[in-house]
Design an enzyme around this catalytic site. Sequence first.
Site, PDB file in Angstrom:
ATOM      1  N   GLU A  99      29.183 -82.403  37.226  1.00  0.00           N
ATOM      2  CA  GLU A  99      28.219 -83.133  38.045  1.00  0.00           C
ATOM      3  C   GLU A  99      28.919 -83.644  39.309  1.00  0.00           C
ATOM      4  OE1 GLU A  99      25.163 -83.113  37.376  1.00  0.00           O
ATOM      5  OE2 GLU A  99      24.866 -83.012  35.215  1.00  0.00           O
ATOM      6  N   ASP A 144      29.780 -73.626  29.091  1.00  0.00           N
ATOM      7  CA  ASP A 144      29.639 -74.973  28.529  1.00  0.00           C
ATOM      8  C   ASP A 144      28.789 -74.989  27.256  1.00  0.00           C
ATOM      9  OD1 ASP A 144      27.293 -74.313  29.876  1.00  0.00           O
ATOM     10  OD2 ASP A 144      27.431 -75.932  31.336  1.00  0.00           O
ATOM     11  N   HIS A 157      25.629 -79.341  41.117  1.00  0.00           N
ATOM     12  CA  HIS A 157      26.581 -79.160  40.022  1.00  0.00           C
ATOM     13  C   HIS A 157      26.756 -77.676  39.681  1.00  0.00           C
ATOM     14  CE1 HIS A 157      23.324 -79.625  36.600  1.00  0.00           C
ATOM     15  NE2 HIS A 157      23.474 -78.358  36.922  1.00  0.00           N
TER      16      HIS A 157
HETATM   17  P1  PGA Z   1      18.636 -73.644  36.003  1.00  0.00           P
HETATM   18  O1  PGA Z   1      19.946 -74.553  35.858  1.00  0.00           O
HETATM   19  O2  PGA Z   1      19.118 -72.236  36.074  1.00  0.00           O
HETATM   20  O3  PGA Z   1      17.850 -73.925  34.758  1.00  0.00           O
HETATM   21  O4  PGA Z   1      17.969 -74.091  37.257  1.00  0.00           O
HETATM   22  C1  PGA Z   1      21.032 -74.289  36.681  1.00  0.00           C
HETATM   23  C2  PGA Z   1      22.070 -75.354  36.488  1.00  0.00           C
HETATM   24  O5  PGA Z   1      21.698 -76.531  36.291  1.00  0.00           O
HETATM   25  O6  PGA Z   1      23.262 -75.032  36.556  1.00  0.00           O
END
Ligand code: PGA
Length: 260
Positions: free
Chosen positions: A154, A67, A149
């Site tokens: 989401e 993304d 997510h």
């Molecule tokens: P993080 O994010 O590795 O910073 O916890 C993971 C995500 O939101 O997919």
Amino acid sequence: MLVVVHEDYDALSKKGAEIIASRMRQKPNLVLGLATGSTPLGLYRELIRLYKNDGLDFSKIVTFNLDEYIGVPPEHDQSYHYFMRHNLFDHINVNPSHVYIPQGMYGDIKISSFETNPKIEQFCTWYEDEIKRHGGVDIQILGIGGNGHIAFNEPGSSLGSRTRIKTLTQKTVKDNSRFFKSAEEVPRYAITMGVGTIMEAKELLLLATGDGKADAVKSAVEGPITAMCPASALQLHRRAIVMTDKAAAAKLSAEFITYG
Ligand code: PGA
């Protein structure tokens, strides 16, 4: 689904990197799906170490990132383009022409017309076609949000969704505001591979650490398969590995767990 619980973040990062390195040795032109976020940083550091000390060769691999924000230029330190250069690509011998990250900049398109913009739709179709043209993603690295997510899918995202534009939730926009100088700069939209796109990868490697992820990991591994926890779609995948530390595994039923 294989759930492996590691002693701590370092052990998980090392093991994750070993899995990627072994796939690269088996297939030098591996198609590797990459994720941003804080969780895979240790794995990337370990891959860099394997490149520098063990001669792990990235020259033939092809990478696809999950993304990117819309409207954040690639040189901005909050863009995922910047994140990948800074935390991985600048330190290994990947061929820049083999690197795919969703495009976040579309000239002066007005934010209000983003969601239906044909240029963005065209880009998303092209991205999916490029993944197919390379034979599909061999192994996709994933993080998981505290809300379940994966990438920017989401809760509520269709489990069949493809690469597309997503409106970020108010919570994500608010959480991100601290990283930008002004409110106008904070991205409202992102391009993300869909859950359906991610599920077509031949193998999935989801990493989760810390107690903030314990509920999401439990829902993903043991909960019903539901769009309200996009990571629960992994239960339908034939080769999904979920790697956690002890804190992120704290709410799982012990029977499912293998200790790494
Ligand atoms: P993080 O994010 O590795 O910073 O916890 C993971 C995500 O939101 O997919």
